[in-house]
Write an enzyme that holds these catalytic residues in place. Sequence first.
Site, PDB file in Angstrom:
ATOM      1  N   GLY A 199      -4.717   7.340   3.315  1.00 56.78           N
ATOM      2  CA  GLY A 199      -4.239   8.287   4.320  1.00 56.78           C
ATOM      3  C   GLY A 199      -3.874   7.642   5.643  1.00 56.78           C
ATOM      4  O   GLY A 199      -4.043   8.225   6.700  1.00 56.78           O
ATOM      5  N   GLU A 242       2.062   0.532  17.885  1.00 57.44           N
ATOM      6  CA  GLU A 242       3.002   0.190  16.826  1.00 57.44           C
ATOM      7  C   GLU A 242       4.386   0.218  17.461  1.00 57.44           C
ATOM      8  O   GLU A 242       4.706   1.119  18.223  1.00 57.44           O
ATOM      9  CB  GLU A 242       2.892   1.260  15.726  1.00 57.44           C
ATOM     10  CG  GLU A 242       3.689   1.003  14.496  1.00 57.44           C
ATOM     11  CD  GLU A 242       2.937   0.179  13.443  1.00 57.44           C
ATOM     12  OE1 GLU A 242       1.689   0.205  13.437  1.00 57.44           O
ATOM     13  OE2 GLU A 242       3.615  -0.484  12.658  1.00 57.44           O
ATOM     14  N   LYS A 257      11.341   2.141  23.395  1.00 55.66           N
ATOM     15  CA  LYS A 257      11.537   0.710  23.214  1.00 55.66           C
ATOM     16  C   LYS A 257      13.027   0.460  23.038  1.00 55.66           C
ATOM     17  O   LYS A 257      13.643   1.070  22.172  1.00 55.66           O
ATOM     18  CB  LYS A 257      10.771   0.261  21.968  1.00 55.66           C
ATOM     19  CG  LYS A 257      11.299  -1.017  21.382  1.00 55.66           C
ATOM     20  CD  LYS A 257      10.550  -1.477  20.173  1.00 55.66           C
ATOM     21  CE  LYS A 257      11.233  -2.717  19.647  1.00 55.66           C
ATOM     22  NZ  LYS A 257      10.634  -3.213  18.412  1.00 55.66           N
ATOM     23  N   VAL A 312     -11.983   6.796  -3.846  1.00 58.34           N
ATOM     24  CA  VAL A 312     -11.677   6.486  -5.250  1.00 58.34           C
ATOM     25  C   VAL A 312     -12.658   5.416  -5.723  1.00 58.34           C
ATOM     26  O   VAL A 312     -12.829   4.385  -5.079  1.00 58.34           O
ATOM     27  CB  VAL A 312     -10.231   5.962  -5.390  1.00 58.34           C
ATOM     28  CG1 VAL A 312      -9.971   5.482  -6.813  1.00 58.34           C
ATOM     29  CG2 VAL A 312      -9.239   7.047  -4.996  1.00 58.34           C
TER      30      VAL A 312
END
Length: 524
Positions: A13, A49, A79, A188
């Site tokens: 996720g 990021e 940016k 998992v």
Amino acid sequence: MGKAIRDVVIVGGGSAGWMTASYISKAFGSQLNITLIEADTIPKLGVGEATIPNLQKVFFDFLGIPEEEWMRRCNASFKCGIKFINWNKEPDTAGNNYFYHLFGQVPNVDNIPLTHYWLHRQREKNDIEPMQYACYSAAPLLDEKLSPYMLDGTQAMSHAWHFDAHLVADYLRELSVGWGVNHVVDEVEHVELKPDGNIAALTTHKGGRYEADLFIDCSGFRGLLINQALKEPFIDMSDQLLCDSAVAANIPHDDEHNGIEPYTSAIAMKHGWTWKIPMLGRFGSGYVFSSKFVSRDEATEEFIKLWDLDPNEIKLNQIKFRTGRNRRSWVKNCVSIGTSSCFLEPLESTGLYFIYAAIYQLVKHFPDKDFNPTLIARFNEEIEEMFDDCRDFIQTHYFTTSRDDTPFWRANKHDLQLSDSLKHKLETYKAGLVVNMPPTTDASSYYGNFEIEFRNFWTNSNYYNMFAGMGWLPDNPLPKLQYRPETIEEAKKMFSALKKETAELKNKLPSTYEYLKKLHRVGV
Ligand code: TRP
């Protein structure tokens, strides 16, 4: 027609998982049951990021979300390119040691990019104006930290965004769940394989069992399905790019006093480079280094010194990464997307791009229950080419820099394994030829026209920004130009037109800080 796929399970996720869930849900949602399983992790401290301009057109426009809307939700800033600082051994004649890698394409004259006329002019006239200032109108606007938009919303420069990727993931989770994606918070534990090697189901910590026709591995570097369960080898490219670690932090910043820089910075260091990603009130930063050449402690010290940090007050994130890609990103009924598929150091902001480019290709090659091998093979070829092409471009940075002050920089210069296609490009360039022609110079028809952009990702402009910025130039300008004085005259007019444009925009554009304050309604 083969039998359609009905059940899709996504594992993970992060940005990859939620970008995939939202996009697939938008594309095929009424026909598919999509489940995303993510472990309950402590929220991460984002260190920023950086993205590229097509994020809006290729990704958010497809979801139907206007720029302002997600920017507000995700606290995004602008940016307009990357500022490469200290990549040259010697500062330029003006005493600066930086150059920009700008967005958009340089204009053509007589079907030849203006960069070639710039080189011709430099050699004929001993002109020392840097390429980016001669061939783009934007460079001086970035120096003054101006916004890519006017206050009335008119766009003046191609731009991308800075943000915390986890805020985008949160936002996309909310959207996806609203669109019917089934969100499971669980871990998992086991991957059940069928005798033919396809994945049958996943079982989880809380006792759940999830069957599906197609599984998407967004589990990050560990490649839970693709590498661990299906045993697909990861092709390690640490002999082609030497960095394998980073130390990162979030650093407070006084916007009121300093303004907000509308660009990412990439600052060359002793054993690698440091990113600086300005956001509101702070910037994310990280030193990407090679553990073959420097210890973690020593690198951390160099990083702390760079920003004058107090290690007792700033939380440092230590990161280890793998450079390379899976031999195949799609194997049987499992497609890997994100860092479970491939990873490249973030020097050209390709991280999120790799994710939504892969999702685009998955939707384009989406199979039915027959899993036609040709669809899978074509998808894998696309990913392979995308990745290898980006690796080549990153390698050019290390190959063309003049820095040679440490074993790290010397190894980059002398010991890197370069691909044949890159060697071919370097030779083409040295002979003065156009490396890779852009299909169009009009940014608005290039960005987001993804069938064209995907195949021509690094254009002549991108290469010239790096090469010229590093001071690594062709032996001679394109010989053809000396026989066409009329085109040289045309180019001169273009150079003046760009100067005029810069002057006009300087008067019209607000500061990035001012524009973002308004967008984010700061202090209202
Ligand atoms: N085609 C991409 C673009 O212009 C190339 C690119 C990726 C790029 N990262 C970049 C260009 C960083 C400038 C700066 O968006």
